[in-house]
Design an enzyme around this catalytic site. Sequence first.
Site, short mmCIF file in Angstrom:
data_model
loop_
_atom_site.label_atom_id
_atom_site.label_comp_id
_atom_site.label_asym_id
_atom_site.label_seq_id
_atom_site.Cartn_x
_atom_site.Cartn_y
_atom_site.Cartn_z
N THR B 515 14.10 -5.89 12.57
CA THR B 515 12.88 -5.52 11.86
C THR B 515 12.65 -6.58 10.79
OG1 THR B 515 13.26 -3.23 12.42
CG2 THR B 515 11.72 -3.61 10.65
N HIS B 516 12.53 -7.80 11.22
CA HIS B 516 12.37 -8.92 10.30
C HIS B 516 11.04 -9.61 10.57
CE1 HIS B 516 17.08 -9.12 10.20
NE2 HIS B 516 16.61 -8.02 9.66
N ASN B 517 9.96 -8.84 10.43
CA ASN B 517 8.63 -9.41 10.63
C ASN B 517 8.23 -10.11 9.34
OD1 ASN B 517 8.94 -6.41 11.59
ND2 ASN B 517 7.76 -7.42 13.18
#
Lengths: 218, 589
Positions: B515-517
């Site tokens: 979840t590294h947008n």
Amino acid sequence: MKLGPWIGAAVAMFGLAAQAQDNLKRGADIAANGAGDNVPACSGCHAQNGIAGGSGAFPRLAGQSAWYMARQFADYASGARNSALMGPIAKALSAADGAAVAAYYASAKGPFVFNNRADATLIERGRQLARVGDQAKQLAACNNCHGPGGIGGFPAIPFLAGQYADYIALQLQMWKSGSRKDGADSMADIAKRLSDQDMAAVAAYYQQLREAPTQAAK
Amino acid sequence: MAERLKAVDVVTVGVGLTGAILGKELAATGLKVVGLERGPMRDTVPDFQSPAIHDELRYAVRKALTQDNVKEAMTFRNSTGQTALPMRRWQGFMPGNGLGGAAVHWNGLTWRFQPADFVYRTHLEGRYGKGFVDSDLTIQDWGVTYAELEPHYDRFEYLCGTSGKAGNIKGVVQAGGNPFEGPRSREYPTRPMKEPYYGALFRKGAESLGYHPFPSPASTLSEPYTNPEGLSLHQCVFCGFCERFACEHFAKASPQTVILPVALKNPDYELRTGCQVLRVNLDSTGKKSTGVTYVDAAGREYEQPAELVLITAYSLNNVRMLLNSRIGKPYDPVTGEGVVGRNYAFQTMSYASVFYDQDVVINPFMASGASGTVIDDFAGDNFDHKGLGFIGGAYISATMTGGRPIEFHPTPPGTPSWGLGWKQAVARHYNHTVVLTCHGSSHPMRGNCLDLDPTYKDAWGQPLLRVTFDFPQNDVRMSRYVTDKAVGIGRAMGGKIVAGAPRERPYDSTIYQTTHNTGGAIMGNDPTTSAVNRYLQSWDVPNVFVVGASAYPHNASYNPTGTVGALTYWALDAIKNRYLKAPGALVPR
């Protein structure tokens, strides 16, 4: 199909089972009679069936994690856990005998006896701490580590359900004051957040958890 | 008609990590701060307690802690020529929701980016010459340097109580730490976590190849710690439920454990949960914000006037808030002009699975999300890229995050994907496999961007965010190279079978990576290529700051949270010490 290896394995397994039986016998023997001059019979305080006297001065051992109890012997022997009573005994006990005693009491099936029950308000507070925690004190529920219903997180974490209230409260006091230092680092930190009343509450809650219903109904 | 509320000084749109820090700090200066959080109130006690919090089906599979995509989805496509469709379940990534945001369900990996990352284009052109970087990569300098951020990294790590071993203190390399890291001003606040067995195997393997293993930096704490806010964290018990879960032990840094309780005690700070901000309002000039409009849990619409609006939602939602509020020029991937939605990047993850005989017992469930051992030898620009045909890299780690039963099923290549053969293989390999992670950088390219979907709307009638993304060829080449290195380590670790799985195109939004947008409202020194200036202040509306990973011009080889924390304190410093004294643009256009 070659049977050779299977027979070998069966013999080895039988051997292991026989070894475990011998170990339990040895443990039971030490519990009943002690081992040499410096190891008195464990049953003198903890009873042969592991339920201790019920006074709470000595903990219940029946059904406790064998690994945990063996670890306590090591900690008593090294002085990491400080006890004038248990220290010399643990020092005199060989590692193999310690493991045997631990295995014996882990398998012991002493009953959970009814004790004088604390008042319902205190038990309810204990239930809250044990099962939910306390946000204001940044305290997680005890059961997070000690297992649902306090049945323990074996092998490393002991059960609390059915343990004597006086014993639990004393251990918490010792962690708080710094006189007990072995075990999880987190216990001291947790104990420091508990008031005397909180300690009495969790202790009272856990003590009554596994009472036999007929006894509790008296 | 929206009811107009009494004006306040500051509004934060979202109360996650960035909103909690900024809200707490600005309220402490005496300003009236309102934190608007769309999700529910929740706290360690009673909401995160076990056994309920260890419900893998509820939290990991069905993702109970994430944005409600029945009400508010996002649409996705791989390229601008395709029609995007809504993601009705989160699979590729997990935007947080509720008080504390995604910093409640994170793993706790707390990295710093490399000094070179902040001057990325300048650095690469200086080292390799112009023309070395693929022309479709829109990398640029950040407008801030590592040296400027260092005190803020330090402050964030001391807030979290991060456990680790420094590798470089004031330029002096420290034994046992990461020799490639930028200089730190001091040691980590707490000792490294105990090394799990999989970490020890990795350490031996990596050392035998001449690499430089060190303990993973973890905000799942190795020992009890009291932070400068006076809040205490407990010791992690390696229960294996961090990622996708909340911590019941007060052992993982999250807004709830490290800062929010202080904010909530201050009468100048007001938290309102269940409040969905629809837009940031602008005055008639379009150059000044007048506050925000939101809908509360009962469906009533309010206007909350404020002098200063801080957009502190999840990075993707920061960008959507700007677009829906018409702040900044939307990015056009055809012309390459415009700034909002530009430089969307992600992470380029790959894996190498190391399968052992049954006498090697891994116990992968004895883990925290961040416990393990890492090498940084192939991350970022820590190695010479000359002749390799790509930029960037990945750290390689043995950080197993918990081996939970529903989702952790390592099987060697050739195993059937279902049925008896699969079950037997899972039973055989579950406890005898180490999975190595290659946590790779992600570079922006011209066609990857964020904008408003022309078709789909949320429950409040507002356009959904549209994500357009595929892996640049550069990152695919990088992934192959680093995954090969991980396979080499796996062999050196004594694995009987080592299976590498480099990342390939196309990006698939149904396969979880991280979840590294990042990106979409990026920082920089040029208002034609950045949405916010070096202080995360909107170039177009100076009383709006946009704080979070949305500001990253590219995503480095590391988990982004440490840098989110550092940028938050960096922006705070600018707001407190400069903006409040003379409100207006901190950098002239």
